[in-house]
Motif scaffolding. Structure first.
Motif, PDB file in Angstrom:
ATOM      1  N   THR A  76       0.856  -1.187   0.000  1.00 39.68           N
ATOM      2  CA  THR A  76       0.000   0.000   0.000  1.00 39.68           C
ATOM      3  C   THR A  76       0.891   1.235   0.000  1.00 39.68           C
ATOM      4  OG1 THR A  76      -1.763  -1.164   1.126  1.00 39.68           O
ATOM      5  CG2 THR A  76      -1.817   1.226   1.246  1.00 39.68           C
ATOM      6  N   LEU A  77       0.683   2.086  -0.987  1.00 39.19           N
ATOM      7  CA  LEU A  77       1.497   3.296  -1.120  1.00 39.19           C
ATOM      8  C   LEU A  77       0.634   4.521  -0.798  1.00 39.19           C
ATOM      9  CD1 LEU A  77       3.337   2.323  -4.432  1.00 39.19           C
ATOM     10  CD2 LEU A  77       4.214   2.162  -2.095  1.00 39.19           C
ATOM     11  N   GLU A  78       1.323   5.610  -0.434  1.00 38.99           N
ATOM     12  CA  GLU A  78       0.570   6.794   0.018  1.00 38.99           C
ATOM     13  C   GLU A  78       0.835   8.060  -0.775  1.00 38.99           C
ATOM     14  OE1 GLU A  78       1.146   7.520   4.144  1.00 38.99           O
ATOM     15  OE2 GLU A  78      -0.277   5.948   4.713  1.00 38.99           O
ATOM     16  N   ASP A  79       1.994   8.138  -1.425  1.00 41.56           N
ATOM     17  CA  ASP A  79       2.360   9.405  -2.068  1.00 41.56           C
ATOM     18  C   ASP A  79       2.250   9.290  -3.580  1.00 41.56           C
ATOM     19  OD1 ASP A  79       3.121  10.807   0.356  1.00 41.56           O
ATOM     20  OD2 ASP A  79       4.757   9.345   0.450  1.00 41.56           O
ATOM     21  N   PHE A  80       1.396  10.099  -4.159  1.00 37.93           N
ATOM     22  CA  PHE A  80       1.122   9.994  -5.593  1.00 37.93           C
ATOM     23  C   PHE A  80       1.128  11.356  -6.294  1.00 37.93           C
ATOM     24  CE2 PHE A  80      -0.547   6.110  -3.858  1.00 37.93           C
ATOM     25  CZ  PHE A  80      -0.304   5.167  -4.832  1.00 37.93           C
ATOM     26  N   TRP A  81       1.450  11.285  -7.574  1.00 34.03           N
ATOM     27  CA  TRP A  81       1.199  12.407  -8.469  1.00 34.03           C
ATOM     28  C   TRP A  81      -0.105  12.102  -9.199  1.00 34.03           C
ATOM     29  CZ3 TRP A  81       4.228  16.309  -7.539  1.00 34.03           C
ATOM     30  CH2 TRP A  81       5.569  16.111  -7.172  1.00 34.03           C
ATOM     31  N   VAL A 114       3.516   1.491 -12.392  1.00 35.66           N
ATOM     32  CA  VAL A 114       4.046   2.742 -11.832  1.00 35.66           C
ATOM     33  C   VAL A 114       2.889   3.606 -11.322  1.00 35.66           C
ATOM     34  CG1 VAL A 114       6.135   2.774 -13.246  1.00 35.66           C
ATOM     35  CG2 VAL A 114       4.086   3.935 -14.086  1.00 35.66           C
ATOM     36  N   GLY A 115       1.673   3.179 -11.629  1.00 32.98           N
ATOM     37  CA  GLY A 115       0.525   3.941 -11.168  1.00 32.98           C
ATOM     38  C   GLY A 115      -0.755   3.235 -11.532  1.00 32.98           C
ATOM     39  N   ALA A 128       2.730   6.590  -8.724  1.00 35.41           N
ATOM     40  CA  ALA A 128       3.304   6.434  -7.386  1.00 35.41           C
ATOM     41  C   ALA A 128       4.678   7.095  -7.329  1.00 35.41           C
ATOM     42  CB  ALA A 128       3.425   4.953  -7.043  1.00 35.41           C
ATOM     43  N   GLN A 129       4.863   7.987  -6.370  1.00 40.97           N
ATOM     44  CA  GLN A 129       6.145   8.704  -6.258  1.00 40.97           C
ATOM     45  C   GLN A 129       7.319   7.751  -6.074  1.00 40.97           C
ATOM     46  OE1 GLN A 129       6.101  11.855  -3.344  1.00 40.97           O
ATOM     47  NE2 GLN A 129       5.252  13.283  -4.849  1.00 40.97           N
ATOM     48  N   SER A 130       7.110   6.684  -5.322  1.00 44.71           N
ATOM     49  CA  SER A 130       8.224   5.789  -5.011  1.00 44.71           C
ATOM     50  C   SER A 130       8.598   4.889  -6.195  1.00 44.71           C
ATOM     51  CB  SER A 130       7.862   4.921  -3.804  1.00 44.71           C
ATOM     52  OG  SER A 130       6.747   4.117  -4.114  1.00 44.71           O
ATOM     53  N   ARG A 131       7.812   4.923  -7.276  1.00 43.62           N
ATOM     54  CA  ARG A 131       8.093   4.028  -8.402  1.00 43.62           C
ATOM     55  C   ARG A 131       8.580   4.758  -9.648  1.00 43.62           C
ATOM     56  NH1 ARG A 131       3.944  -1.013  -8.011  1.00 43.62           N
ATOM     57  NH2 ARG A 131       4.335  -1.446  -5.809  1.00 43.62           N
ATOM     58  N   VAL A 132       8.819   6.053  -9.495  1.00 44.71           N
ATOM     59  CA  VAL A 132       9.380   6.839 -10.599  1.00 44.71           C
ATOM     60  C   VAL A 132      10.504   7.691 -10.024  1.00 44.71           C
ATOM     61  CG1 VAL A 132       7.275   6.938 -11.999  1.00 44.71           C
ATOM     62  CG2 VAL A 132       7.643   8.644 -10.206  1.00 44.71           C
ATOM     63  N   LYS A 133      11.230   8.376 -10.895  1.00 42.41           N
ATOM     64  CA  LYS A 133      12.247   9.299 -10.372  1.00 42.41           C
ATOM     65  C   LYS A 133      12.012  10.680 -10.970  1.00 42.41           C
ATOM     66  CE  LYS A 133      15.661   8.104 -13.907  1.00 42.41           C
ATOM     67  NZ  LYS A 133      16.930   7.422 -14.220  1.00 42.41           N
ATOM     68  N   LEU A 134      12.581  11.685 -10.277  1.00 45.82           N
ATOM     69  CA  LEU A 134      12.473  13.048 -10.782  1.00 45.82           C
ATOM     70  C   LEU A 134      13.741  13.388 -11.547  1.00 45.82           C
ATOM     71  CD1 LEU A 134      10.922  14.604  -7.575  1.00 45.82           C
ATOM     72  CD2 LEU A 134       9.764  14.363  -9.779  1.00 45.82           C
TER      73      LEU A 134
END
Lengths: 135, 207
Positions: A76-81, A114-115, A128-134
């Protein structure tokens, strides 16, 4: 086609949103830089196209955590774009629909999920923020 | 959020299974990734963004995955499609022969003015070639459509082929918009906000 995700799927619908600022989000909660595929650096979103949201969503693992891992095991992930129109994406792939959910993948190397996109909400596409990079 | 593209084109990839419309090699090359989940449920479509003559173009690309036999592909599948890539495998003569059946299927079910292009894929595997480049070219000429040999695996001509198809659709649409106002047809033209220069994508997969 095997779709054994019913019991887990319900969790994605128990979304809980708040206004915390996520990593890489500017004052306006938008992504300051490009959002890229973690593996192949394919451009998923250009700067200032997505908004940070906190929401609890279950996603199957993108990486293999152990030998005994089943394909549908996840976290379960919490931080998303989030974006409200799928054509906001520069490059992205959509999986077939499973229990109303389409999973998002990298358009180039096809890593994912990734989302996700819940087809009952036409105006929300989550990365999902944790599954991509900036950039 | 305001729309930041000029055109939206819906494209289909059509051809026998195994012609490499999606390149499986890359997807499964790394054990560290959970390839099983996505490959089990399958990919519906992809969104790609390209820059063409200063215009930002969104491509929404569908694969025929799972319904490869042309008998099963009917009007519903072709609805709204503005461009079709007909893909065969240069190392598989049968996939080439079937292109004629695919074209017949398109003529029967798709919009008459859909732009088409033939791709001979896997051109990196020359030592296993069964279909000459000339044969491919000849078939394309016969049907009055463009032709390219590609390698999704070696990133040869894949990007170029999509640019070519997109350029042809855009030209057709621009002609139509010049001729009639307001525009008719399936295309959407939207106000320009910005253009973005892009480097190479489509590393392995055509779709």
């Amino acid at each position: 086609m095997v779709t054994p995700f019913t019991s887990r799927q319900t969790k994605t619908n128990v979304g809980r949103m708040s206004q915390d600022s996520g990593a890489g989000a500017g004052d306006n909660q938008c992504n300051k830089t490009k959002i890229l595929c973690e593996r192949c650096s394919s451009v998923i979103l250009l700067p200032n196209k997505a908004t940070y949201v906190k929401k609890e969503i279950f996603l199957p693992h993108m990486k293999k955590k152990s030998e005994s891992q089943a394909p549908e095991d996840g976290e379960t992930l919490e931080d998303f774009w989030v974006v409200d129109d799928m054509f906001t994406f520069e490059n992205v792939g959509f999986s077939n629909t499973v229990n109303g959910i389409k999973y998002l993948i990298c358009a180039d190397c096809e890593i994912g999920p990734v989302g996700f996109h819940d087809t009952s909400d036409l105006k929300a596409f989550y990365i999902a923020q944790s599954r991509v990079k900036l950039d | 959020m305001a729309k930041t593209y000029d055109y939206l084109f819906k494209l289909l990839l059509i051809g026998d299974s195994g012609v490499g419309k999606t390149c499986v090699l890359f997807r499964f090359s790394e054990d560290a990734f959970n390839a099983t989940f996505i490959s089990t449920i399958g990919i519906d479509f992809k969104i790609r963004t390209i820059d063409l003559d200063g215009k930002k173009i969104k491509l929404q690309i569908w694969d025929t995955a799972g319904q490869e036999r042309f008998r099963t592909i009917t009007t519903a599948y072709y609805r709204g499609a503005m461009g079709i890539m007909l893909v065969y495998d240069i190392t598989n003569e049968k996939s080439f022969d079937n292109i004629r059946n695919w074209i017949r299927n398109i003529e029967e079910h798709a919009s008459r003015d859909v732009e088409k292009m033939i791709l001979g894929n896997k051109c990196d595997m020359n030592e296993k070639r069964q279909v000459s480049k000339e044969k491919g070219e000849q078939l394309a000429i016969e049907h009055g459509i463009k032709f390219m040999e590609t390698s999704a695996k070696a990133s040869i001509n894949v990007e170029e082929s999509f640019f070519t198809l997109a350029r042809d659709i855009k030209a057709k649409m621009d002609r139509r918009m010049d001729a009639t106002s307001p525009p008719k047809g399936g295309g959407q033209k939207l106000p320009t906000n910005q253009s973005q220069s892009k480097k190479s994508w489509w590393k392995c997969t055509i779709l």
